[in-house]
Write an enzyme that holds these catalytic residues in place. Structure first.
Site, PDB file in Angstrom:
ATOM      1  N   ASP A 112      45.925  39.100  39.061  1.00 39.25           N
ATOM      2  CA  ASP A 112      44.822  38.195  39.381  1.00 39.25           C
ATOM      3  C   ASP A 112      45.175  37.265  40.528  1.00 39.25           C
ATOM      4  O   ASP A 112      46.318  36.810  40.652  1.00 39.25           O
ATOM      5  CB  ASP A 112      44.450  37.358  38.153  1.00 39.25           C
ATOM      6  CG  ASP A 112      43.755  38.185  37.098  1.00 39.25           C
ATOM      7  OD1 ASP A 112      42.685  38.734  37.398  1.00 39.25           O
ATOM      8  OD2 ASP A 112      44.281  38.297  35.971  1.00 39.25           O
ATOM      9  N   TYR A 160      37.160  52.099  36.839  1.00 40.48           N
ATOM     10  CA  TYR A 160      37.142  50.904  37.679  1.00 40.48           C
ATOM     11  C   TYR A 160      37.965  51.225  38.927  1.00 40.48           C
ATOM     12  O   TYR A 160      39.185  51.312  38.864  1.00 40.48           O
ATOM     13  CB  TYR A 160      37.760  49.731  36.912  1.00 40.48           C
ATOM     14  CG  TYR A 160      37.648  48.367  37.569  1.00 40.48           C
ATOM     15  CD1 TYR A 160      37.703  48.196  38.949  1.00 40.48           C
ATOM     16  CD2 TYR A 160      37.514  47.229  36.789  1.00 40.48           C
ATOM     17  CE1 TYR A 160      37.614  46.948  39.534  1.00 40.48           C
ATOM     18  CE2 TYR A 160      37.430  45.962  37.359  1.00 40.48           C
ATOM     19  CZ  TYR A 160      37.484  45.835  38.734  1.00 40.48           C
ATOM     20  OH  TYR A 160      37.411  44.598  39.306  1.00 40.48           O
ATOM     21  N   GLU A 204      32.800  42.034  31.362  1.00 44.21           N
ATOM     22  CA  GLU A 204      34.237  42.093  31.137  1.00 44.21           C
ATOM     23  C   GLU A 204      34.703  40.696  30.747  1.00 44.21           C
ATOM     24  O   GLU A 204      34.454  39.734  31.473  1.00 44.21           O
ATOM     25  CB  GLU A 204      34.980  42.531  32.395  1.00 44.21           C
ATOM     26  CG  GLU A 204      34.763  43.977  32.766  1.00 44.21           C
ATOM     27  CD  GLU A 204      35.556  44.379  33.995  1.00 44.21           C
ATOM     28  OE1 GLU A 204      35.699  45.593  34.228  1.00 44.21           O
ATOM     29  OE2 GLU A 204      36.027  43.476  34.736  1.00 44.21           O
TER      30      GLU A 204
END
Length: 271
Positions: free
Chosen positions: A64, A178, A53
């Site tokens: 994040d 995911y 990725e």
């Protein structure tokens, strides 16, 4: 003439035939530089990573944690851009055929031009795209949000997702799902989340594509334990932290390779 098989699909098909689990690695493209990213990805491939990725640097990466936020900031300050990332992939493709997923937020894609981004990404050699803040409902209602069939659109499923939403997302999943194993932002954790096996089983019952689990994995033991409950594991922040510590070193890629190899081996050794 039929279109070539997508590299993500091909890799997971090979893994399934060999009864092996997948190891997916995340790095931020352009950290410390775009040229260095090529060397790092090649090191990841030598270590046995199945899918890479590539984070597209963005100034406001809300999902994040601090490690990946700082990586995006370093990449931007080093001159990385969305067009630059795609050019880097073109160079990488002269040396590697490892499956690549572009891990991005919606803003850089729209700034580039949504349709043009997908067409150019596929032409550069990307195999999939994961747009963190694009709800799958919007894609289903707006055909322009999926302009090219060459790229697999990777979907996220959270531990708080109700059963009906899991079924809806999983039904339209491509490449792999995911599964985010914990709430909050990205970042290595001392302990893995609970309930992973149960959630993965629910997702697997709703789709034929593989389910990979990420968020918080930082060592071989964690990687193997999580992979044993799913079709694969995703490791990101622990790798990005190592790049942060060694970005100015000429052997940064070698250090990343050495760090990742035992994690990959632990996952691939699972029965």
């Amino acid at each position: 003439m039929s279109a070539p098989t997508n590299r993500i699909d091909a890799r997971f098909s090979q893994l399934r035939a060999a009864k092996k689990k997948a190891f997916v690695a995340y790095v931020c493209a352009g950290d410390p530089t775009l040229d260095a990213t090529i060397d790092i990805v090649l090191g990841l491939e030598r270590a046995g990573v199945d899918v890479v990725e590539l984070g597209v640097p963005f100034s406001d990466p809300l999902a994040d944690g601090v490690v990946n936020q700082l990586a995006a900031d370093r990449a931007l300050k080093a001159g990385a851009s969305t067009p630059g990332v795609l050019e880097m992939i073109k160079k990488l493709r002269t040396k590697s055929q490892v499956p690549l997923v572009l891990f991005t937020y919606l803003n850089p894609v729209y700034t580039y031009g949504y349709e043009r981004f997908h067409i150019d990404a596929a032409a550069a050699g990307a195999d999939g795209v994961l747009v963190l803040d694009l709800p799958p409902d919007e894609v289903a209602q707006n055909a322009e949000l999926k302009p090219t069939p060459e790229l697999r659109h990777i979907q996220l499923i959270a531990p708080t997702s109700p059963a009906d939403r899991i079924a809806s997302i999983a039904k339209s999943a491509e490449g792999f799902v995911y599964y985010v194993s914990r709430l909050g932002v990205t970042g290595a954790q001392a302990e893995i989340a609970t309930g992973i096996a149960e959630q993965v089983a629910i997702i697997q019952a709703a789709t034929e594509v593989p389910v990979c689990v990420g968020f918080g994995v930082s060592n071989p033991e964690q990687a193997a334990e999580i992979a044993s409950k799913a079709d694969g594991v995703v490791v990101g922040s622990a790798i990005v932290k190592l790049i942060e510590q060694n970005g100015s070193s000429p052997d940064c890629a070698a250090k990343v390779e050495a760090f990742v190899r035992p994690l990959v081996d632990a996952v691939h050794a699972l029965p």
